[in-house]
Enzyme design. Structure first.
Site, PDB file in Angstrom:
ATOM      1  N   CYS A  79     119.669  76.399  33.788  1.00 55.72           N
ATOM      2  CA  CYS A  79     118.686  76.148  34.846  1.00 55.72           C
ATOM      3  C   CYS A  79     118.542  77.356  35.772  1.00 55.72           C
ATOM      4  O   CYS A  79     119.510  77.783  36.406  1.00 55.72           O
ATOM      5  CB  CYS A  79     119.143  74.932  35.656  1.00 55.72           C
ATOM      6  SG  CYS A  79     118.123  74.614  37.091  1.00 55.72           S
TER       7      CYS A  79
ATOM      8  N   CYS B 291     125.354  67.964  41.378  1.00 57.00           N
ATOM      9  CA  CYS B 291     126.713  67.528  41.697  1.00 57.00           C
ATOM     10  C   CYS B 291     127.683  68.630  41.293  1.00 57.00           C
ATOM     11  O   CYS B 291     127.309  69.585  40.645  1.00 57.00           O
ATOM     12  CB  CYS B 291     127.077  66.277  40.913  1.00 57.00           C
ATOM     13  SG  CYS B 291     126.003  64.880  41.274  1.00 57.00           S
TER      14      CYS B 291
ATOM     15  N   GLY C 221     127.070  69.084  46.574  1.00 58.89           N
ATOM     16  CA  GLY C 221     126.901  67.664  46.868  1.00 58.89           C
ATOM     17  C   GLY C 221     127.713  67.260  48.067  1.00 58.89           C
ATOM     18  O   GLY C 221     128.919  67.515  48.111  1.00 58.89           O
TER      19      GLY C 221
ATOM     20  N   GLY D 131     124.413  66.175  36.111  1.00 58.55           N
ATOM     21  CA  GLY D 131     123.200  66.261  35.306  1.00 58.55           C
ATOM     22  C   GLY D 131     122.348  65.043  35.542  1.00 58.55           C
ATOM     23  O   GLY D 131     122.462  64.388  36.579  1.00 58.55           O
TER      24      GLY D 131
END
Ligand code: AMP
Length: 445
Positions: A237, A2, A28, A102
């Site tokens: 990430c 998102c 998103g 998340g």
């Protein structure tokens, strides 16, 4: 996955949030929403792209100098407007609005406990857990209640929580998802998932929100207060750099575009197919890596696959048949460039294998003599559980098949993935990353 944005102390809070969400539409496309505060909170949200959810009427209602906004990523089977954010509630201390990027790994346990204690949920979102935990806390201030709620959740999160005259910002201790703070031209502050949002609204990057940090930003105060809630253990990430973030964003001091070019160059160093005539990218996700590959390999880069940018969400259907059609609608290889050529085609990742199989087929139909597929990420074997909607292991082709078998499945003449070590080297091995999709190390449990 998102996008989130927060704006404080700007007369144009709602429109700045809108443009920031527009810049982060790639994170998103399922739903979008904005809450503003002029002391009282107002929320508008709905299914669709940013441009579909808001109109001029929206901005007459979205008043105030503070705002939070959200773009929701499509998770399979859950397209209800009830799952759009912000999550806005009234509770003992007044009103609040939460946006979240998340995934909470203990959401089912927390929800079950809350339901057993009488909570009534109105959505399927893990974000609603946080709203309930805050509402049920007996602490005297929102800030204290947020801290208490955080003590009960486990997961990857970037949270913005807006109340009448303040906004709180929290990033989990690993900093799995990106979050940065910037200064607006009118002196206000903006917090956003990606720095490309700052570029659009003319904000100046101040710094990344630190893993484990909480910021408090008050109406009328030009500076923000910082508190380190948890010891920082950074694990950003890797997939943000590989695929998710926009190439013009900078995450933790590293340009996403530069990182992708380095990944492509590393792929080329692992070996270039003999007799290759050119490098082409799968647009747009493979472009930066393909450029890096071509330069390192000393080969020409050709934009020989043309992308139709107007393929709407209508075609993002979860059935295999429609996914096949989607690739063809979106990408068209040019025979004039490809006929009789030995082609190295670079994409950022292989998930189910649908796109790559189709691309190889389309390249052959366009006359390519040989198709060598190169993937600027390691083999995706494990579902990501920290905010990216990757499918179950069984659906991930590299979980079921080894590299040679995947090569045969997609019908390429050769196939190479970027090695895990090469990926980390390209990103900078001075830091640790979340690599769960590749190594199955679920470090948040
Ligand atoms: P697939 O056809 O399932 O192998 O998907 C591969 C393509 O999906 C690649 O071109 C990627 O750019 C893109 N991709 C990678 N990860 C994701 C994700 N989590 N959500 C949507 N698309 C993705």
């Amino acid at each position: 996955m998102c996008a989130i944005v927060g704006v404080v102390n700007s007369q144009d809070a709602a429109s700045i949030a809108y443009y920031a969400l527009f810049a982060m539409q790639h994170r998103g496309q399922e739903a979008s929403g904005i809450s503003t505060s002029d002391g009282k909170l107002c929320t508008i949200k709905g299914n669709g792209l940013v441009t579909e959810v808001f109109n001029t009427e929206s901005f007459k209602k979205l008043k105030g100098d503070m705002a939070v906004g959200h773009n929701r990523y499509a998770t399979a089977g859950s397209a209800s407007a009830g799952d759009a954010q912000p999550v806005a509630i009234s509770y003992a201390l007044g009103e609040l609005s939460i946006v979240h990027n998340g995934n909470l790994v203990n959401k089912d346990e927390v929800r079950e406990r809350l339901v057993q204690n009488g909570a009534i949920f109105s959505s399927n979102m893990d974000t609603e857990n946080i709203a309930h935990l805050i509402a049920r806390s007996t602490k005297a201030t929102l800030k204290e209640r947020i801290k208490e709620a955080l003590g009960q959740i486990i997961g990857a999160y970037c949270l913005l929580i807006l109340e009448g005259d303040a906004m709180y910002v929290v990033r989990d201790r690993w900093g799995v998802r990106p979050l940065s703070i910037g200064r607006l031209k009118d002196g206000g502050l903006i917090v956003a998932s990606e720095t490309c949002a700052f570029d659009l609204v003319g904000a100046k990057f101040i710094r990344d929100v630190r893993p484990g940090e909480m910021l408090s930003i008050k109406r009328g105060q030009s500076e923000f207060a910082s508190e380190q809630l948890y010891e920082s253990e950074p694990r950003i990430c890797a997939f943000e750099y590989i695929y998710f973030a926009r190439p013009d964003s900078v995450i933790e001091g590293k340009s996403v575009y530069a990182a992708r070019k380095l990944m492509g160059a590393a792929l080329a160093r692992a070996g270039v197919p003999e007799g290759a005539d050119m490098v082409v990218a799968v647009p747009d996700s493979g472009v930066a890596a393909a450029l890096g590959y071509a330069k390192e390999a000393g080969l020409a880069y050709e934009a020989a696959i043309v992308r139709n940018h107007y393929v709407g969400r209508t075609f993002i259907e979860p059935t295999q048949e429609l996914r096949n059609l989607k690739v063809k609608l979106k990408l068209n290889p040019m025979s004039s460039e490809l006929a009789g050529k030995s082609v190295v085609v670079v994409d950022d990742s292989i998930v189910r294998g649908t796109t790559s199989k189709k691309i190889v087929e389309l390249l052959r139909t366009a006359g390519a003599k040989q198709v060598h597929f190169r993937v600027a990420a390691p083999e995706l074997r494990y579902p990501e559980r920290y905010g990216i909607d990757t499918p179950t292991s069984e659906e991930l082709i590299s979980y079921r098949l080894n590299c040679d078998e995947v090569c045969e499945y997609i019908g390429a003449d050769s196939l190479e993935f970027l090695g895990l070590e090469a990926l980390v080297e390209a990103l900078g091995d001075e830091r640790k990353y979340s690599l769960v999709s590749f190594d199955g190390d679920y470090f948040i449990r």
